[in-house]
Design a protein around this motif. Structure first.
Motif, PDB file in Angstrom:
ATOM      1  N   ASN A 245      11.484  24.243  47.943  1.00  0.00           N
ATOM      2  CA  ASN A 245      11.590  25.684  47.593  1.00  0.00           C
ATOM      3  C   ASN A 245      10.091  26.451  47.591  1.00  0.00           C
ATOM      4  O   ASN A 245      10.028  27.458  48.376  1.00  0.00           O
ATOM      5  CB  ASN A 245      12.264  26.097  46.413  1.00  0.00           C
ATOM      6  N   CYS A 246       9.196  25.699  47.089  1.00  0.00           N
ATOM      7  CA  CYS A 246       7.910  26.390  46.997  1.00  0.00           C
ATOM      8  C   CYS A 246       7.232  26.365  48.675  1.00  0.00           C
ATOM      9  O   CYS A 246       6.561  27.474  49.017  1.00  0.00           O
ATOM     10  CB  CYS A 246       6.811  25.801  46.069  1.00  0.00           C
ATOM     11  N   ALA A 247       7.652  25.283  49.383  1.00  0.00           N
ATOM     12  CA  ALA A 247       7.025  25.431  50.779  1.00  0.00           C
ATOM     13  C   ALA A 247       7.590  26.730  51.439  1.00  0.00           C
ATOM     14  O   ALA A 247       6.902  27.396  52.357  1.00  0.00           O
ATOM     15  CB  ALA A 247       7.602  24.340  51.666  1.00  0.00           C
ATOM     16  N   LEU A 248       8.701  26.879  51.169  1.00  0.00           N
ATOM     17  CA  LEU A 248       9.435  28.109  51.892  1.00  0.00           C
ATOM     18  C   LEU A 248       8.697  29.281  51.418  1.00  0.00           C
ATOM     19  O   LEU A 248       8.481  30.225  52.258  1.00  0.00           O
ATOM     20  CB  LEU A 248      11.034  28.256  51.631  1.00  0.00           C
ATOM     21  N   GLY A 249       8.536  29.412  50.157  1.00  0.00           N
ATOM     22  CA  GLY A 249       7.692  30.620  49.480  1.00  0.00           C
ATOM     23  C   GLY A 249       6.345  30.542  50.039  1.00  0.00           C
ATOM     24  O   GLY A 249       5.948  31.979  50.400  1.00  0.00           O
ATOM     25  N   ILE A 250       5.845  29.834  50.310  1.00  0.00           N
ATOM     26  CA  ILE A 250       4.324  29.914  50.858  1.00  0.00           C
ATOM     27  C   ILE A 250       4.522  30.489  52.329  1.00  0.00           C
ATOM     28  O   ILE A 250       3.457  31.271  52.521  1.00  0.00           O
ATOM     29  CB  ILE A 250       3.664  28.442  51.017  1.00  0.00           C
ATOM     30  N   SER A 251       5.334  29.759  53.222  1.00  0.00           N
ATOM     31  CA  SER A 251       5.538  30.593  54.597  1.00  0.00           C
ATOM     32  C   SER A 251       5.996  31.970  54.267  1.00  0.00           C
ATOM     33  O   SER A 251       5.480  32.823  54.899  1.00  0.00           O
ATOM     34  CB  SER A 251       6.677  29.665  55.237  1.00  0.00           C
ATOM     35  N   GLN A 252       6.986  32.515  53.511  1.00  0.00           N
ATOM     36  CA  GLN A 252       7.356  33.703  53.197  1.00  0.00           C
ATOM     37  C   GLN A 252       6.486  34.648  52.878  1.00  0.00           C
ATOM     38  O   GLN A 252       6.263  35.747  53.077  1.00  0.00           O
ATOM     39  CB  GLN A 252       8.647  33.652  52.235  1.00  0.00           C
ATOM     40  N   LEU A 253       5.424  34.185  51.914  1.00  0.00           N
ATOM     41  CA  LEU A 253       4.547  35.017  51.288  1.00  0.00           C
ATOM     42  C   LEU A 253       3.479  35.696  52.262  1.00  0.00           C
ATOM     43  O   LEU A 253       3.077  36.774  52.097  1.00  0.00           O
ATOM     44  CB  LEU A 253       3.875  34.287  50.388  1.00  0.00           C
ATOM     45  N   LYS A 254       3.344  34.843  53.451  1.00  0.00           N
ATOM     46  CA  LYS A 254       2.498  35.572  54.348  1.00  0.00           C
ATOM     47  C   LYS A 254       3.084  36.468  55.374  1.00  0.00           C
ATOM     48  O   LYS A 254       2.512  37.415  55.887  1.00  0.00           O
ATOM     49  CB  LYS A 254       2.262  34.221  55.534  1.00  0.00           C
ATOM     50  N   LYS A 255       4.248  36.647  55.156  1.00  0.00           N
ATOM     51  CA  LYS A 255       5.022  37.654  55.772  1.00  0.00           C
ATOM     52  C   LYS A 255       5.444  39.048  54.698  1.00  0.00           C
ATOM     53  O   LYS A 255       5.958  39.961  55.198  1.00  0.00           O
ATOM     54  CB  LYS A 255       6.383  37.369  56.452  1.00  0.00           C
ATOM     55  N   THR A 256       4.891  39.089  53.624  1.00  0.00           N
ATOM     56  CA  THR A 256       5.250  39.960  52.718  1.00  0.00           C
ATOM     57  C   THR A 256       4.935  41.329  53.191  1.00  0.00           C
ATOM     58  O   THR A 256       5.849  42.337  53.187  1.00  0.00           O
ATOM     59  CB  THR A 256       4.517  39.865  51.215  1.00  0.00           C
ATOM     60  N   ASN A 257       3.808  41.734  53.490  1.00  0.00           N
ATOM     61  CA  ASN A 257       3.419  42.758  53.666  1.00  0.00           C
ATOM     62  C   ASN A 257       4.004  43.243  55.211  1.00  0.00           C
ATOM     63  O   ASN A 257       4.442  44.430  55.298  1.00  0.00           O
ATOM     64  CB  ASN A 257       1.719  42.916  54.298  1.00  0.00           C
ATOM     65  N   THR A 258       4.367  42.516  56.178  1.00  0.00           N
ATOM     66  CA  THR A 258       5.157  43.065  57.177  1.00  0.00           C
ATOM     67  C   THR A 258       6.755  43.234  56.695  1.00  0.00           C
ATOM     68  O   THR A 258       7.176  44.193  57.127  1.00  0.00           O
ATOM     69  CB  THR A 258       5.374  41.655  58.121  1.00  0.00           C
ATOM     70  N   PHE A 259       7.141  42.177  56.044  1.00  0.00           N
ATOM     71  CA  PHE A 259       8.572  42.371  55.156  1.00  0.00           C
ATOM     72  C   PHE A 259       8.419  44.170  54.827  1.00  0.00           C
ATOM     73  O   PHE A 259       9.546  45.015  54.899  1.00  0.00           O
ATOM     74  CB  PHE A 259       8.882  41.806  54.021  1.00  0.00           C
ATOM     75  N   VAL A 260       7.740  44.422  53.857  1.00  0.00           N
ATOM     76  CA  VAL A 260       7.522  45.552  53.247  1.00  0.00           C
ATOM     77  C   VAL A 260       7.492  46.645  54.082  1.00  0.00           C
ATOM     78  O   VAL A 260       8.055  47.902  54.139  1.00  0.00           O
ATOM     79  CB  VAL A 260       6.487  45.440  51.962  1.00  0.00           C
ATOM     80  N   SER A 261       6.587  46.714  55.036  1.00  0.00           N
ATOM     81  CA  SER A 261       6.207  47.700  56.016  1.00  0.00           C
ATOM     82  C   SER A 261       7.537  48.076  56.995  1.00  0.00           C
ATOM     83  O   SER A 261       7.708  49.256  56.864  1.00  0.00           O
ATOM     84  CB  SER A 261       5.153  47.233  56.837  1.00  0.00           C
ATOM     85  N   VAL A 262       8.214  47.137  57.321  1.00  0.00           N
ATOM     86  CA  VAL A 262       9.411  47.541  58.022  1.00  0.00           C
ATOM     87  C   VAL A 262      10.579  48.003  57.345  1.00  0.00           C
ATOM     88  O   VAL A 262      11.434  48.931  57.496  1.00  0.00           O
ATOM     89  CB  VAL A 262       9.875  46.032  58.847  1.00  0.00           C
ATOM     90  N   ARG A 263      10.776  47.435  55.890  1.00  0.00           N
ATOM     91  CA  ARG A 263      11.581  47.913  54.921  1.00  0.00           C
ATOM     92  C   ARG A 263      11.251  49.446  54.764  1.00  0.00           C
ATOM     93  O   ARG A 263      12.267  50.117  54.620  1.00  0.00           O
ATOM     94  CB  ARG A 263      11.633  47.205  53.823  1.00  0.00           C
ATOM     95  N   LYS A 264       9.996  49.938  54.744  1.00  0.00           N
ATOM     96  CA  LYS A 264       9.579  51.469  54.451  1.00  0.00           C
ATOM     97  C   LYS A 264      10.066  52.196  55.677  1.00  0.00           C
ATOM     98  O   LYS A 264      10.538  53.297  55.255  1.00  0.00           O
ATOM     99  CB  LYS A 264       8.121  51.279  54.273  1.00  0.00           C
ATOM    100  N   LYS A 265      10.112  51.545  56.917  1.00  0.00           N
ATOM    101  CA  LYS A 265      10.469  52.309  57.895  1.00  0.00           C
ATOM    102  C   LYS A 265      11.736  52.831  58.003  1.00  0.00           C
ATOM    103  O   LYS A 265      12.283  53.989  58.184  1.00  0.00           O
ATOM    104  CB  LYS A 265       9.934  51.589  59.416  1.00  0.00           C
ATOM    105  N   SER A 266      12.610  51.742  57.489  1.00  0.00           N
ATOM    106  CA  SER A 266      14.006  51.899  57.426  1.00  0.00           C
ATOM    107  C   SER A 266      14.390  52.792  56.292  1.00  0.00           C
ATOM    108  O   SER A 266      15.184  53.764  56.504  1.00  0.00           O
ATOM    109  CB  SER A 266      14.612  50.378  57.216  1.00  0.00           C
ATOM    110  N   PHE A 267      13.510  52.759  55.360  1.00  0.00           N
ATOM    111  CA  PHE A 267      13.817  53.888  54.119  1.00  0.00           C
ATOM    112  C   PHE A 267      13.616  55.186  54.367  1.00  0.00           C
ATOM    113  O   PHE A 267      14.081  56.011  54.316  1.00  0.00           O
ATOM    114  CB  PHE A 267      12.607  53.236  53.185  1.00  0.00           C
TER     115      PHE A 267
END
Length: 386
Positions: A245-267
């Motif tokens: 689970n934590c391995a997946l979290g490490i990979s996902q964490l790298k994409k956090t800013n991208t995730f939030v930025s794209v969500r913001k555009k949709s918002f």
């Protein structure tokens, strides 16, 4: 149009690759991936300590145990809330008080917290749980002032708010930095900002609380000098998150800013398009001084100007293959809640008018347009014309 759910996860080949590596490692639980994710969370959130756990509910339980919450203690939380915080506080027999919420945001406010304290004549408060519904941090400085005034532990239920930040005294702080709270709790469920499949984490700057969280998630086992011997002073659970689970979290964490930025555009797309219907529904406001994680896009129907209700909108959208959600039914409305004569004006209004429309990383502009067009059609067919 194919089915559009209110939220869903995003997994790419980098996520798959690191999971594969973790499965092949010598330790697939309590190993280096756990330590690495906790370390990277500290760096990302700018906080001293982080503890991973199996989910956000477990995180709340660990938080309550770490402050020694017991049946002699009083704890306050918003009435519009997921069941987790109430369940975990009930488990230890704490006296739970529910604070009303803003009818538009669904969040507890400093004033509704004060009203709850005065109404119930609470002399001593052990803890207050502040939930950032939808990922929108609100009134943080004001809650911090109340924390100092009443001397309670302030626990942030930030399960919706990973990746959000706020401004205080012209400085930017991540939610989870615990600069104005004692503990922050996150969920890494698949529909949240980042996912570990199932999982969660707690953060704190308090050394003693951190030591307790590490023990509590591992049966409260205290190792002795003899490598084979250990002691357990208080009963606890196995809340450990695996290396996979934590391995997946490490990979996902790298994409956090991208995730939030794209969500913001949709918002912002929703906010612009639906603002045209301001006489019939309200939409969340983008505030540059407090950045949301954009977990949910909540709309509030103005029922006075409509000859319909939330349930009819739900059914209408479902027929169009659009599946919104509701967050959350007020706690006092559930069958388990025994105090039947309590009434919360803000929560009642929020419950009748609010719903969450689909918002996630990967939602297409064409899907958003389809959702907006169908909401507009519903409003036009159900508005009261004076």
């Amino acid at each position: 149009m194919k089915k559009i759910t209110y939220n869903k996860q995003f997994i790419d080949k980098n996520d798959v690759n690191i999971i594969s590596q973790a499965v092949k490692s010598d330790l697939i639980t309590s190993g280096n991936y756990v330590k690495t994710l906790e370390s990277k969370l500290c760096k990302f959130l700018k906080v001293k300590f982080a503890t991973t756990c199996v989910n956000g509910t477990a995180g709340l339980d660990i938080a309550f145990q770490s402050i020694d919450l017991s049946k002699k203690d009083s704890i306050i939380m918003p009435v519009v809330n997921f069941i987790a915080s109430y369940s975990m506080a009930s488990k230890v027999g704490a006296k739970i008080y529910l604070a009303d919420v803003d009818p538009f945001t669904g969040q507890m406010t400093p004033q509704t917290l004060i009203n709850c304290i005065k109404k119930n004549n609470i002399k001593k408060i052990k803890a207050v749980v502040n939930m950032y519904l939808g990922g929108y941090p609100e009134n943080i400085n004001e809650f911090y002032k109340l924390k100092k005034k009443y001397n309670f532990y302030l626990i942030e239920d930030a399960c919706h708010a990973f990746g959000a930040y706020y401004i205080s005294n012209k400085k930017k702080y991540m939610i989870g930095s615990c600069k104005h709270s004692d503990i922050s709790v996150f969920s890494f469920h698949p529909v949240k900002t980042i996912t570990t499949a199932e999982g969660g984490a707690l953060t704190t700057n308090n050394k003693l609380i951190n030591l307790k969280t590490k023990l509590i998630k591992n049966h409260n086992i205290i190792r002795k000098r003899k490598y084979w011997d250990y002691d357990i002073k208080n009963l606890a659970y196995n809340y450990r998150l695996s290396d996979i689970n934590c391995a997946l979290g490490i990979s996902q964490l790298k994409k956090t800013n991208t995730f939030v930025s794209v969500r913001k555009k949709s918002f912002l797309y929703y906010a612009k398009e639906l603002k045209q219907l301001s006489n019939f529904l309200g939409v969340p406001e983008y505030k540059s001084y407090n950045s949301s994680s954009f977990h949910l896009f909540l709309i509030n129907l103005n029922l006075e100007n409509l000859k319909s209700d939330k349930d009819k909108l739900f059914r209408y959208l479902n027929k169009k293959n659009i599946f919104p959600q509701f967050h959350y039914k007020p706690l006092n409305m559930y069958s388990f809640y025994k105090k039947k004569n309590e009434f919360y004006i803000g929560a009642e209004k929020y419950f009748k008018s609010s719903l969450s429309i689909p918002l996630y990383y990967g939602i297409k502009k064409s899907e958003q347009k389809y959702i907006v067009d169908n909401i507009k059609k519903f409003i036009n067919n159900n508005k009261i014309i004076n």
